[in-house]
Design a protein around this motif. Structure first.
Motif, PDB file in Angstrom:
ATOM      1  N   CYS A   1       1.750   9.962  -4.503  1.00 53.55           N
ATOM      2  CA  CYS A   1       1.025   9.101  -5.435  1.00 53.55           C
ATOM      3  C   CYS A   1      -0.469   9.178  -5.138  1.00 53.55           C
ATOM      4  O   CYS A   1      -0.891   9.443  -4.012  1.00 53.55           O
ATOM      5  N   LEU A   2      -1.278   8.982  -6.164  1.00 54.91           N
ATOM      6  CA  LEU A   2      -2.723   9.143  -6.056  1.00 54.91           C
ATOM      7  C   LEU A   2      -3.365   7.971  -5.328  1.00 54.91           C
ATOM      8  O   LEU A   2      -2.960   6.815  -5.517  1.00 54.91           O
ATOM      9  N   CYS A   3      -4.371   8.249  -4.504  1.00 56.92           N
ATOM     10  CA  CYS A   3      -5.167   7.225  -3.815  1.00 56.92           C
ATOM     11  C   CYS A   3      -6.637   7.634  -3.958  1.00 56.92           C
ATOM     12  O   CYS A   3      -7.168   8.376  -3.120  1.00 56.92           O
ATOM     13  N   ILE A   4      -7.285   7.180  -5.017  1.00 55.00           N
ATOM     14  CA  ILE A   4      -8.649   7.589  -5.346  1.00 55.00           C
ATOM     15  C   ILE A   4      -9.623   6.473  -4.978  1.00 55.00           C
ATOM     16  O   ILE A   4      -9.603   5.393  -5.574  1.00 55.00           O
ATOM     17  N   SER A   5     -10.459   6.766  -3.997  1.00 55.73           N
ATOM     18  CA  SER A   5     -11.397   5.760  -3.501  1.00 55.73           C
ATOM     19  C   SER A   5     -12.583   5.567  -4.438  1.00 55.73           C
ATOM     20  O   SER A   5     -12.983   4.446  -4.718  1.00 55.73           O
ATOM     21  N   GLU A   6     -13.157   6.677  -4.908  1.00 55.87           N
ATOM     22  CA  GLU A   6     -14.342   6.589  -5.757  1.00 55.87           C
ATOM     23  C   GLU A   6     -14.341   7.705  -6.793  1.00 55.87           C
ATOM     24  O   GLU A   6     -13.861   8.819  -6.531  1.00 55.87           O
TER      25      GLU A   6
ATOM     26  N   ILE B   1     -15.540  12.890  -6.974  1.00 61.64           N
ATOM     27  CA  ILE B   1     -14.252  12.237  -6.739  1.00 61.64           C
ATOM     28  C   ILE B   1     -14.030  12.158  -5.238  1.00 61.64           C
ATOM     29  O   ILE B   1     -14.322  13.115  -4.513  1.00 61.64           O
ATOM     30  N   GLN B   2     -13.506  11.033  -4.784  1.00 58.63           N
ATOM     31  CA  GLN B   2     -13.162  10.872  -3.372  1.00 58.63           C
ATOM     32  C   GLN B   2     -11.743  10.334  -3.246  1.00 58.63           C
ATOM     33  O   GLN B   2     -11.365   9.399  -3.958  1.00 58.63           O
ATOM     34  N   GLU B   3     -10.978  10.920  -2.328  1.00 60.06           N
ATOM     35  CA  GLU B   3      -9.672  10.381  -1.991  1.00 60.06           C
ATOM     36  C   GLU B   3      -9.796   9.467  -0.774  1.00 60.06           C
ATOM     37  O   GLU B   3     -10.696   9.640   0.060  1.00 60.06           O
ATOM     38  N   TYR B   4      -8.873   8.537  -0.649  1.00 59.27           N
ATOM     39  CA  TYR B   4      -8.823   7.670   0.522  1.00 59.27           C
ATOM     40  C   TYR B   4      -8.038   8.407   1.602  1.00 59.27           C
ATOM     41  O   TYR B   4      -6.814   8.309   1.711  1.00 59.27           O
ATOM     42  N   ILE B   5      -8.771   9.213   2.407  1.00 59.42           N
ATOM     43  CA  ILE B   5      -8.105  10.147   3.312  1.00 59.42           C
ATOM     44  C   ILE B   5      -7.375   9.519   4.501  1.00 59.42           C
ATOM     45  O   ILE B   5      -6.537  10.204   5.107  1.00 59.42           O
ATOM     46  N   PRO B   6      -7.624   8.249   4.889  1.00 62.04           N
ATOM     47  CA  PRO B   6      -6.786   7.704   5.962  1.00 62.04           C
ATOM     48  C   PRO B   6      -5.288   7.750   5.640  1.00 62.04           C
ATOM     49  O   PRO B   6      -4.464   7.718   6.559  1.00 62.04           O
ATOM     50  N   LEU B   7      -4.954   7.852   4.355  1.00 68.08           N
ATOM     51  CA  LEU B   7      -3.545   7.964   3.958  1.00 68.08           C
ATOM     52  C   LEU B   7      -3.154   9.405   3.654  1.00 68.08           C
ATOM     53  O   LEU B   7      -2.054   9.668   3.159  1.00 68.08           O
TER      54      LEU B   7
ATOM     55  N   ALA C   1       0.848  -1.195   0.000  1.00 70.11           N
ATOM     56  CA  ALA C   1       0.000   0.000   0.000  1.00 70.11           C
ATOM     57  C   ALA C   1       0.886   1.249   0.000  1.00 70.11           C
ATOM     58  O   ALA C   1       2.026   1.209   0.460  1.00 70.11           O
ATOM     59  N   PRO C   2       0.375   2.356  -0.522  1.00 73.16           N
ATOM     60  CA  PRO C   2       1.148   3.605  -0.472  1.00 73.16           C
ATOM     61  C   PRO C   2       1.428   4.011   0.971  1.00 73.16           C
ATOM     62  O   PRO C   2       0.645   3.734   1.886  1.00 73.16           O
ATOM     63  N   GLU C   3       2.536   4.686   1.166  1.00 72.37           N
ATOM     64  CA  GLU C   3       2.846   5.241   2.476  1.00 72.37           C
ATOM     65  C   GLU C   3       1.946   6.451   2.734  1.00 72.37           C
ATOM     66  O   GLU C   3       1.629   7.216   1.820  1.00 72.37           O
ATOM     67  N   ALA C   4       1.531   6.606   3.985  1.00 72.55           N
ATOM     68  CA  ALA C   4       0.719   7.767   4.343  1.00 72.55           C
ATOM     69  C   ALA C   4       1.535   9.046   4.195  1.00 72.55           C
ATOM     70  O   ALA C   4       2.748   9.049   4.410  1.00 72.55           O
ATOM     71  N   ILE C   5       0.846  10.125   3.814  1.00 72.49           N
ATOM     72  CA  ILE C   5       1.466  11.448   3.741  1.00 72.49           C
ATOM     73  C   ILE C   5       0.861  12.305   4.845  1.00 72.49           C
ATOM     74  O   ILE C   5      -0.347  12.564   4.862  1.00 72.49           O
ATOM     75  N   LEU C   6       1.675  12.731   5.766  1.00 71.61           N
ATOM     76  CA  LEU C   6       1.194  13.505   6.915  1.00 71.61           C
ATOM     77  C   LEU C   6       0.758  14.900   6.498  1.00 71.61           C
ATOM     78  O   LEU C   6       1.285  15.464   5.536  1.00 71.61           O
ATOM     79  N   PRO C   7      -0.211  15.490   7.233  1.00 78.32           N
ATOM     80  CA  PRO C   7      -0.920  14.898   8.369  1.00 78.32           C
ATOM     81  C   PRO C   7      -2.031  13.954   7.908  1.00 78.32           C
ATOM     82  O   PRO C   7      -2.511  14.061   6.780  1.00 78.32           O
TER      83      PRO C   7
ATOM     84  N   GLY D   1     -17.948   1.287  -5.640  1.00 71.41           N
ATOM     85  CA  GLY D   1     -18.916   1.697  -4.620  1.00 71.41           C
ATOM     86  C   GLY D   1     -18.455   1.449  -3.197  1.00 71.41           C
ATOM     87  O   GLY D   1     -19.242   1.604  -2.260  1.00 71.41           O
ATOM     88  N   GLN D   2     -17.181   1.095  -3.017  1.00 67.82           N
ATOM     89  CA  GLN D   2     -16.657   0.794  -1.684  1.00 67.82           C
ATOM     90  C   GLN D   2     -15.586   1.822  -1.309  1.00 67.82           C
ATOM     91  O   GLN D   2     -14.554   1.913  -1.987  1.00 67.82           O
ATOM     92  N   TYR D   3     -15.819   2.565  -0.234  1.00 73.16           N
ATOM     93  CA  TYR D   3     -14.855   3.607   0.123  1.00 73.16           C
ATOM     94  C   TYR D   3     -13.509   3.021   0.536  1.00 73.16           C
ATOM     95  O   TYR D   3     -12.459   3.633   0.293  1.00 73.16           O
ATOM     96  N   GLU D   4     -13.502   1.854   1.162  1.00 74.62           N
ATOM     97  CA  GLU D   4     -12.266   1.295   1.712  1.00 74.62           C
ATOM     98  C   GLU D   4     -11.339   0.724   0.644  1.00 74.62           C
ATOM     99  O   GLU D   4     -10.202   0.353   0.943  1.00 74.62           O
ATOM    100  N   THR D   5     -11.805   0.591  -0.585  1.00 73.64           N
ATOM    101  CA  THR D   5     -10.927   0.175  -1.671  1.00 73.64           C
ATOM    102  C   THR D   5     -10.576   1.400  -2.510  1.00 73.64           C
ATOM    103  O   THR D   5     -11.374   2.338  -2.614  1.00 73.64           O
TER     104      THR D   5
END
Length: 627
Positions: free
Chosen positions: A475-480, A414-420, A27-33, A382-386
């Motif tokens: 790097c991009l992390c696009i959830s939906e 557009i939604q980003e996977y914000i936990p990262l 998985a991509p590394e998180a970008i703080l914060p 349709g799944q935010y966690e993917t």
């Protein structure tokens, strides 16, 4: 022993290889914060309700002075279940109650002050509206939260260390007696010069240190660890810098830690966040469904329309924020039917406009793909966690969608996977016409995304749509991703000034063309008048009983009057004071201000600013008038 069929063995082997392939792609590394889990869960709520209700409701005030008689609080038909059913039907996921506003009156039977619901006629002093609403939320399955004003205009010891102890005892009661709360709301309006107990008083505090907020954070973490803390600068979520219900199209979920405090003078920048911030503090857009926060009968015909509420949804939730919509409960203790109808209809409108994701059945190709479980199809499942992710170092990439036939659309999500972390800095949405890629026509910049970005644009019909991410923090992390077709809605917004009535007048000593701006029924024109008072000449003696003032309506409102003195007389020399007071909350909510007084015979009327919001040397007036 019976051997398994060859087909089964091959299928199992292929599936095992697939799993191994997925697991081998990191998985991509998180970008703080990055947000805490509770902050992510909070933002997923998207819309929730605010309730302003209290002594102000029964005394026609926005900011009470702390001198209203508790015996005036007597809702005859109060029904918290009616409130919650309205919220549920409006798609709201929770509600925040003003347990104590600035006037210091408490909606729960606290033993810490007599200025509370125990001393009202409601249920013979045995009521507890905090509990009634909390119970109703549990019954109907939505979340509950509390607003507790740090500022208290009733308490004689406000401004002393003793008051701070009192405040924390109140907070402890609310955090321990009413079940889980999802948010704690600390208002940024905090003391200083003002009115206390109906008289002008000066109680200067240091807003940065007086309340000892670290003490609050520690208490909340111990008693309600799942709660998100709201204030101007968080730490859980932040004020958006206006009370109009929208965030900037560019909206970062970051602030520079320790910089923003209650009463922060650069509050307008909170609409956009700090691109270089080091603390995750996403924005909450608070707005009332009526002009005021508390109920006023004269606003029954000024409820925001379905079109207006829908527009606010796109500019709040669709701009990487949440929408906190206020319902001023009426004097019967109910949400007014118009408010309820418009809120429910607004929710239905949004659901209808975003019901059918056209991209879910389209062919999609990505210009870069991390692989494994981060393949492009994750962006439309349709799944935010993917989520679809690009390879490390790839900060720009395209998603191209192909339809089986020409398809109409005018919305993109557009939604980003914000936990990262929040990453996207800019993007472009294009459609194919013939052999050309053309940008869609929208009225806002396409910069940040965050938890959710909704883009409205002129309807196009195309067989191909492309979302180009042109820059990002990593790097991009696009959830939906989604595209939708919503029939074009007519946006009939009623001006705040369209039905104002006034006697004809002139403003003495002011250029005639400038003075006309004060009565042209156009809230977008503002007269900037030097000095801190004006004299109105009605031309002849009139019997007058009311005055109204609409301040400058521009984004950076100028010349706002905080406290006023109104005088009237048949000559300039004989004018006497007919009303004085404050225009409460005018900095954050510069709505039409009405002043009523005993009928008086007068030709001349003087408006004098006894205190300005920003100590300006001129008055900013969009409209004034008297009757």
């Amino acid at each position: 022993m019976k051997k398994p069929p060859i087909v089964t063995s091959i299928s199992t082997a292929v599936f095992s290889l697939f799993l191994a392939g997925c697991q081998s792609v990191p998985a991509p590394e998180a970008i703080l914060p990055v947000p805490q889990e509770k902050q992510v869960n909070w933002q997923k709520m998207e819309t929730y309700a605010f309730v302003h209700f209290g002594l102000n409701t029964f005394n026609d005030r926005e900011w009470g002075y702390g001198d209203s008689d508790p015996k005036t609080f007597n809702p005859a038909r109060l029904d918290c279940e009616q409130w919650v059913q309205t919220f549920v039907n409006s798609g709201m996921k929770g509600v925040i109650l003003t347990a104590k506003h600035h006037d210091g009156f408490c909606l729960w039977p606290t033993q810490l002050t007599e200025y509370c619901i125990r001393n009202t006629p409601y249920k013979d002093g045995k009521g507890d509206i905090v509990r009634e609403l909390s119970d109703a939320c549990k019954k109907y399955g939505i979340k509950f939260a509390v607003y507790l004003s740090p500022w208290d205009r009733h308490q004689a010891n406000y401004g002393t260390p003793e008051y701070v102890d009192y405040f924390y005892k109140q907070l402890n009661e609310l955090l321990t007696n009413y079940g889980d709360v999802f948010e704690i709301w600390f208002d940024g309006a905090n003391g200083g010069d003002g009115w206390y107990g109906g008289a002008k008083d000066v109680r200067t505090i240091d807003r940065k240190t007086y309340y000892d907020y670290p003490r609050a954070y520690k208490m909340i973490d111990e008693l309600q660890p799942q709660a998100v803390i709201f204030s101007d600068g968080g730490p859980g979520c932040r004020w958006v810098g206006n009370e109009s219900g929208f965030a900037g199209a560019t909206n970062w979920s970051f602030l520079r830690a320790g910089e923003v405090y209650p009463g922060y003078p650069k509050y307008r920048e909170l609409q956009y966040g700090h691109a270089d911030g080091n603390q995750w503090v996403a924005a909450e857009c608070d707005v009332s469904i009526r002009p005021g926060w508390f109920y006023h009968p004269e606003e029954d015909d000024k409820v925001k329309t379905v079109d207006q509420l829908t527009d606010l949804y796109y500019r709040s939730v669709g701009h990487n924020a949440t929408l906190l919509l206020n319902f001023p409960v009426d004097r019967n203790g109910l949400i007014h039917p118009t408010d309820s109808l418009n809120a429910v209809s607004f929710h239905q409108r949004v659901q209808k406009e975003l019901a059918d994701n056209l991209l879910s059945s389209a062919k999609v190709v990505a210009s870069d793909e991390r692989g494994g479980k981060f393949k492009v199809r994750a962006a439309t499942d349709g799944q935010y966690e993917t989520y679809w992710a690009t390879n490390d170092g790839v900060t720009s990439a395209d998603l191209t969608f192909t339809f089986t036939q020409p398809t109409k659309m005018n919305r993109v999500m557009i939604q980003e996977y914000i936990p990262l972390g929040q990453r996207v800095k800019s993007f472009v949405v294009e459609y194919k016409e013939g052999d050309q890629w053309l940008p869609v026509k929208c009225n806002e910049e396409t910069t940040t995304v965050g938890y959710k970005r909704l883009l409205r644009f002129e309807t196009v019909e195309t067989e191909e749509l492309r979302i180009r991410f042109t820059d990002a923090r990593g790097c991009l992390c696009i959830s939906e991703a989604g595209a939708y077709y919503a029939p074009d809605a007519t946006e009939n917004y009623t001006s705040a000034t369209s039905e104002l009535r006034t006697f004809p007048f002139a403003i003495l000593g002011v250029d005639a063309e400038e003075a006309k701006k004060c009565s042209d029924k156009n809230d977008q024109t503002t007269a900037l008048i030097s000095g801190k008072e004006i004299v109105i000449d009605l031309g002849e003696n009139r019997t007058i009983h009311s005055f109204y003032y609409l301040p400058d309506q521009s984004e950076y409102s100028k010349g706002l009057i905080s406290s006023y003195e109104l005088s009237a007389g048949t000559t300039e020399e004989t004018m006497q004071v007919v009303a004085q007071g404050e225009f409460s909350n005018i900095r954050n909510n510069p709505i039409l201000q009405n002043v009523y007084f005993s009928p008086v015979e007068a030709r001349y009327l003087r408006l004098k600013a006894t205190r300005m919001v920003d100590e300006s040397d001129s008055l900013g007036i969009a409209e004034i008038g008297c009757q």
